[in-house]
Scaffold this motif. Sequence first.
Motif, short mmCIF file in Angstrom:
data_model
loop_
_atom_site.label_atom_id
_atom_site.label_comp_id
_atom_site.label_asym_id
_atom_site.label_seq_id
_atom_site.Cartn_x
_atom_site.Cartn_y
_atom_site.Cartn_z
N GLY A 185 22.71 -7.14 1.36
CA GLY A 185 21.44 -7.14 0.75
C GLY A 185 20.85 -8.29 0.02
O GLY A 185 19.79 -8.69 0.31
N THR A 186 21.80 -9.02 -0.67
CA THR A 186 21.24 -10.45 -0.93
C THR A 186 20.94 -11.42 0.22
O THR A 186 19.90 -12.18 0.19
N ALA A 187 21.80 -11.69 1.20
CA ALA A 187 21.42 -12.59 1.98
C ALA A 187 20.15 -12.43 2.90
O ALA A 187 19.30 -12.95 3.12
N LEU A 188 20.20 -10.83 3.42
CA LEU A 188 19.18 -10.39 4.25
C LEU A 188 17.82 -9.91 3.58
O LEU A 188 16.77 -10.15 4.06
N GLY A 189 17.90 -9.74 2.16
CA GLY A 189 16.80 -9.35 1.52
C GLY A 189 15.82 -10.38 1.33
O GLY A 189 14.63 -10.18 1.30
N ASP A 190 16.31 -11.46 1.30
CA ASP A 190 15.34 -12.56 1.24
C ASP A 190 14.51 -12.83 2.43
O ASP A 190 13.13 -12.94 2.42
N THR A 191 15.02 -12.65 3.64
CA THR A 191 14.41 -12.59 4.93
C THR A 191 13.41 -11.42 4.94
O THR A 191 12.17 -11.35 5.35
N LEU A 192 13.63 -10.16 4.54
CA LEU A 192 13.06 -8.92 4.36
C LEU A 192 11.91 -9.32 3.72
O LEU A 192 10.58 -8.71 3.99
N LEU A 193 11.85 -9.59 2.40
CA LEU A 193 10.99 -9.98 1.65
C LEU A 193 9.89 -10.96 2.15
O LEU A 193 8.83 -10.70 2.01
N ALA A 194 10.34 -12.10 2.65
CA ALA A 194 9.54 -12.96 3.34
C ALA A 194 8.72 -12.38 4.61
O ALA A 194 7.56 -13.05 4.66
N GLY A 195 9.34 -11.62 5.30
CA GLY A 195 8.60 -10.83 6.11
C GLY A 195 7.44 -10.00 5.75
O GLY A 195 6.25 -10.21 6.08
N LEU A 196 7.65 -9.18 4.77
CA LEU A 196 6.85 -8.29 4.07
C LEU A 196 5.83 -9.21 3.40
O LEU A 196 4.45 -8.89 3.30
N ARG A 197 6.10 -10.33 2.89
CA ARG A 197 5.09 -11.05 1.97
C ARG A 197 4.11 -11.79 3.02
O ARG A 197 2.89 -11.61 2.84
N ARG A 198 4.49 -11.92 4.42
CA ARG A 198 3.61 -12.49 5.47
C ARG A 198 2.68 -11.40 5.80
O ARG A 198 1.28 -11.88 6.04
N ILE A 199 3.12 -10.13 5.83
CA ILE A 199 2.18 -9.14 6.42
C ILE A 199 0.98 -9.10 5.29
O ILE A 199 0.05 -8.97 5.44
N ALA A 200 1.87 -8.82 4.07
CA ALA A 200 0.82 -8.50 2.82
C ALA A 200 -0.34 -9.72 2.65
O ALA A 200 -1.45 -9.41 2.27
N GLN A 201 0.30 -10.73 2.96
CA GLN A 201 -0.72 -12.04 2.93
C GLN A 201 -1.99 -11.87 3.77
O GLN A 201 -2.94 -11.96 3.33
N GLU A 202 -1.62 -11.66 5.01
CA GLU A 202 -2.71 -11.60 5.91
C GLU A 202 -3.70 -10.55 5.63
O GLU A 202 -4.87 -10.49 5.85
N SER A 203 -2.99 -9.15 5.30
CA SER A 203 -3.59 -7.93 4.88
C SER A 203 -4.68 -8.59 3.64
O SER A 203 -5.87 -8.15 3.95
N GLN A 204 -4.21 -9.23 2.49
CA GLN A 204 -5.29 -9.69 1.72
C GLN A 204 -6.49 -10.61 2.11
O GLN A 204 -7.35 -10.39 1.56
N SER A 205 -5.90 -11.36 3.00
CA SER A 205 -6.84 -12.37 3.54
C SER A 205 -7.82 -11.68 4.27
O SER A 205 -8.85 -11.95 4.24
N VAL A 206 -7.36 -10.88 5.32
CA VAL A 206 -8.46 -10.11 6.03
C VAL A 206 -9.17 -9.29 5.05
O VAL A 206 -10.56 -9.20 5.38
N ARG A 207 -8.87 -8.70 3.90
CA ARG A 207 -9.57 -8.05 2.98
C ARG A 207 -10.75 -8.74 2.33
O ARG A 207 -11.95 -8.46 1.98
N ARG A 208 -10.21 -10.12 1.89
CA ARG A 208 -11.24 -10.78 1.02
C ARG A 208 -12.03 -11.54 1.83
O ARG A 208 -13.23 -11.99 1.64
N TYR A 209 -11.74 -12.16 2.99
CA TYR A 209 -12.55 -12.91 3.82
C TYR A 209 -12.54 -12.28 5.49
O TYR A 209 -12.17 -12.78 6.19
N PRO A 210 -13.43 -11.32 5.39
CA PRO A 210 -13.45 -10.35 6.77
C PRO A 210 -13.71 -11.41 7.99
O PRO A 210 -13.29 -11.40 9.10
N HIS A 211 -14.71 -12.25 7.71
CA HIS A 211 -15.22 -13.22 8.78
C HIS A 211 -14.11 -14.08 9.26
O HIS A 211 -13.87 -14.26 10.30
N ALA A 212 -13.30 -14.79 8.13
CA ALA A 212 -12.45 -15.70 8.63
C ALA A 212 -11.27 -15.12 9.46
O ALA A 212 -10.76 -15.61 10.09
#
Lengths: 216, 216
Positions: free
Chosen positions: A179-206
């Motif tokens: 959990g400690t070793a792979l959790g960092d990777t899982l979190l990094a993955g989910l963070r990238r999904i959430a970032q793009e989702s936030q970006s799409v929401r805030r800047y639909p055109h970009a």
Amino acid sequence: MKISQLSQAAGVSPATVKYYTREGLVPAGKRTGYNQTEYDDGHVARLRLIRALIEVGSLSVATTRDILKAIDDPQLPLGALLGEAQKAGTQERQGNPSDRSMARVESVMQARGWKTHPGNPGIQLAAGVLDAYDSIGRPDLADTLPRYAEAADIVAKADLDAVERSGDRDRMAEAVIVGTALGDTLLAGLRRIAQESQSVRRYPHAARNSQEREAR
Amino acid sequence: MKISQLSQAAGVSPATVKYYTREGLVPAGKRTGYNQTEYDDGHVARLRLIRALIEVGSLSVATTRDILKAIDDPQLPLGALLGEAQKAGTQERQGNPSDRSMARVESVMQARGWKTHPGNPGIQLAAGVLDAYDSIGRPDLADTLPRYAEAADIVAKADLDAVERSGDRDRMAEAVIVGTALGDTLLAGLRRIAQESQSVRRYPHAARNSQEREAR
């Protein structure tokens, strides 16, 4: 089973099996004759664990060996095992973080009521990032700290719950390590999904623009 | 300034300056005479940024070059820059994640209302971790997924806010790049602090034990 069967079951080449055995990550098989060695299900499980830590968790062979040594020591209390697991993904830094950055990390720890011993590897790791923000003239990026800490708390509670639900000591130890070793990777993955989702929401055109580039 | 002054100001050796210049990470200095090259403050800033990405964010030289190329392209929309930045820390995986793990990630995305394009590197990264949990016979560890996603959402909002607060396009681009690459490390550090703190709270005796071991 023979090494060819072990190799197939665990998804690593026979050469890699031999390498991990030489490096002390996997116990040697049982010699049953000239140039013949028998392996069992324990070897399969161990190799799969090693693959997960190295290929998915991006741990080094040396770190993986240290961690497996800790998991194999039935005398080691779970708290100490967590300490070992936490060193994974915390490569040694040259030099110490600045007092200023250490103080900022300590102030967020205080705000969240976090208590650890001073050697916790996360403190230096976090302070090193704040130093890096300072060094490029972007101390403003550290304003994210309280919300990152809030997120870290949610994750840590989920981590400890997963350990508690594991059952016996060996399975708890495994949950701590993996959990400690792979959790960092899982979190990094989910963070990238959430970032793009936030970006799409805030800047639909970009965002549409970015999709079009991807499609080309 | 001369290379010796640049080296001192940026905290990297002259040999490293030359290496990064050869690799195309840093623009060449201005030749002012035989065996003499002039550098300016732009070179200092660029070298500090490279140090932060490579030494603290653990990016490879190749990934750093790609990212700097994106930052230097004023035509590139911020959404596309985020896409480039997100590839950092997302090393190529052999093979595709299983349908089962992809479906689990997609179901958590749906639950959180996340929308991205299918090529988002976080989706494969997260699904690869779920596959690793399965491969070691610990699918139960994936039960942390909804809470990890909640945490990722908090972090992503903080990230996008930091970008918005940055001011002009160049500083926004820098925040996207640095925040994405170093934010993983910051979060990993805080997670380790929060984990130990949770562990101390839940198992006061085991934690004291771990501290004693540390002290010996």
